[in-house]
Design a protein around this motif. Structure first.
Motif, short mmCIF file in Angstrom:
data_model
loop_
_atom_site.label_atom_id
_atom_site.label_comp_id
_atom_site.label_asym_id
_atom_site.label_seq_id
_atom_site.Cartn_x
_atom_site.Cartn_y
_atom_site.Cartn_z
N LEU A 1 0.68 -1.64 0.17
CA LEU A 1 0.05 -0.10 -0.45
C LEU A 1 1.02 1.45 -0.09
O LEU A 1 0.47 1.82 -0.34
N ASP A 2 2.05 1.73 0.92
CA ASP A 2 2.81 2.37 0.93
C ASP A 2 3.79 2.65 -1.02
O ASP A 2 3.32 3.88 -1.60
N LYS A 3 3.54 1.74 -1.17
CA LYS A 3 4.24 1.78 -2.98
C LYS A 3 2.89 2.10 -3.86
O LYS A 3 3.52 3.15 -4.63
N LEU A 4 1.92 1.61 -3.43
CA LEU A 4 1.06 2.00 -4.31
C LEU A 4 0.85 3.22 -3.96
O LEU A 4 0.15 4.91 -5.02
N LEU A 5 0.81 4.34 -3.10
CA LEU A 5 0.29 5.66 -2.57
C LEU A 5 1.74 6.46 -3.25
O LEU A 5 1.26 7.70 -3.15
N ALA A 6 2.56 6.12 -3.15
CA ALA A 6 3.61 6.65 -3.37
C ALA A 6 4.45 6.62 -4.77
O ALA A 6 5.08 7.19 -5.29
N TYR A 7 3.95 5.89 -5.34
CA TYR A 7 5.40 5.38 -6.80
C TYR A 7 4.46 6.51 -7.79
O TYR A 7 3.49 6.60 -8.29
N ARG A 8 5.36 7.07 -7.99
CA ARG A 8 5.53 8.10 -9.24
C ARG A 8 4.68 7.32 -10.41
O ARG A 8 6.68 7.50 -11.29
N VAL A 9 3.54 8.11 -10.83
CA VAL A 9 3.91 7.47 -12.54
C VAL A 9 2.70 8.29 -12.85
O VAL A 9 2.13 8.40 -14.03
N PHE A 10 2.59 9.56 -11.97
CA PHE A 10 1.76 10.87 -12.82
C PHE A 10 2.42 12.07 -13.26
O PHE A 10 3.05 12.16 -12.28
N ALA B 1 5.78 18.84 -16.41
CA ALA B 1 6.79 19.26 -17.26
C ALA B 1 6.70 18.16 -18.06
O ALA B 1 7.55 17.32 -18.47
N GLN B 2 5.53 16.91 -17.48
CA GLN B 2 4.99 16.08 -18.43
C GLN B 2 6.37 14.56 -17.87
O GLN B 2 6.46 13.56 -18.70
N ARG B 3 6.57 14.80 -16.79
CA ARG B 3 7.14 13.38 -16.05
C ARG B 3 6.94 12.68 -14.69
O ARG B 3 5.71 13.83 -14.18
N MET B 4 6.76 11.73 -14.89
CA MET B 4 6.19 11.14 -14.01
C MET B 4 6.75 11.18 -12.65
O MET B 4 7.50 10.92 -12.19
N VAL C 1 -9.19 1.99 -19.16
CA VAL C 1 -8.70 2.83 -20.25
C VAL C 1 -7.35 2.56 -20.15
O VAL C 1 -7.12 3.87 -19.14
N ASN C 2 -6.00 2.33 -19.99
CA ASN C 2 -4.58 2.55 -19.89
C ASN C 2 -4.33 4.18 -20.65
O ASN C 2 -4.17 4.29 -21.70
N ASP C 3 -4.00 4.21 -19.21
CA ASP C 3 -3.16 6.31 -20.27
C ASP C 3 -2.08 5.84 -20.44
O ASP C 3 -1.53 5.76 -19.29
N GLY C 4 -1.52 6.08 -20.69
CA GLY C 4 0.32 6.38 -21.64
C GLY C 4 0.47 5.30 -22.57
O GLY C 4 1.05 5.71 -23.50
N PRO C 5 0.52 4.37 -22.60
CA PRO C 5 0.18 2.97 -21.63
C PRO C 5 1.16 3.29 -20.21
O PRO C 5 2.18 3.65 -21.00
N VAL C 6 1.17 2.87 -19.87
CA VAL C 6 1.79 3.29 -17.57
C VAL C 6 1.08 2.23 -17.02
O VAL C 6 0.40 1.73 -16.67
N THR C 7 2.02 0.75 -17.38
CA THR C 7 2.12 -0.27 -16.48
C THR C 7 3.31 -0.88 -15.75
O THR C 7 4.42 -0.68 -15.86
N PHE C 8 3.15 -1.17 -14.08
CA PHE C 8 4.84 -1.13 -12.84
C PHE C 8 3.85 -2.65 -12.97
O PHE C 8 2.93 -2.52 -12.06
N TRP C 9 4.98 -3.48 -12.28
CA TRP C 9 5.40 -4.28 -11.76
C TRP C 9 5.97 -4.59 -10.29
O TRP C 9 6.84 -4.36 -10.60
N LEU C 10 4.87 -4.80 -9.25
CA LEU C 10 5.41 -3.81 -7.92
C LEU C 10 5.44 -5.41 -7.21
O LEU C 10 4.73 -6.08 -7.31
#
Length: 145
Positions: A46-55, A59-62, A134-143
């Motif tokens: 949960l800590d990772k889900l909430l803190a992972y920088r994907v947005f 400057a359009q950087r994640m 609807v995957n935005d990006g697409p952006v997908t990560f395995w945690l």
């Protein structure tokens, strides 16, 4: 514990043609619970889900996290993520937690998420679910923790 996360502009889960969870922009997290997982794994994922920088930032950087955006979190249990696929052409589910243990940890994760984040939706544990997104990006990560 495993989370396959996807940044979405929309995601929904249906069970028997009724919507059980739906979010607009945010993260869809498919959650796999493994045999040795415990409450500390739920807290760490949960800590990772909430803190992972994907947005994106200005400057359009994640550089922004779910906590930064306040967007939705849709949690969906998916035991197949814990499959062993190293040998052959048929998955082994030996690494997956037994259903009753997995349900308990998934429910614990959902409870933690609801106390830590304003918008949390879920699928239905053990149900035959239809997940649309609807995957935005697409952006997908395995945690994994």
């Amino acid at each position: 514990m495993i989370a396959l996360i996807q940044r979405v502009s929309h995601a929904a889960v249906q069970v028997e043609e009724r919507c059980v969870g739906e979010i607009g922009p945010g993260l869809l997290a498919l959650i796999g619970v493994q045999r040795d997982d415990d409450a500390s794994h739920a807290r760490r994922i949960l800590d990772k889900l909430l803190a992972y920088r994907v947005f994106p930032d200005e400057a359009q950087r994640m550089n922004r996290s779910l906590s930064d955006t306040g967007d939705g979190l849709l949690l969906v249990s998916q035991f197949t993520l814990a499959a062993d696929t190293k040998k052959g052409t048929r998955p082994s589910f030996t690494p997956a937690a037994p259903p009753e243990e997995a349900r308990e940890l998934f429910d614990h994760l959902c409870d933690l998420a609801r106390t830590a984040h304003p918008t949390v939706e879920t699928g239905e544990f053990g149900a035959d679910m239809q997940v649309s997104l609807v995957n935005d990006g697409p952006v997908t990560f395995w945690l994994e923790v």
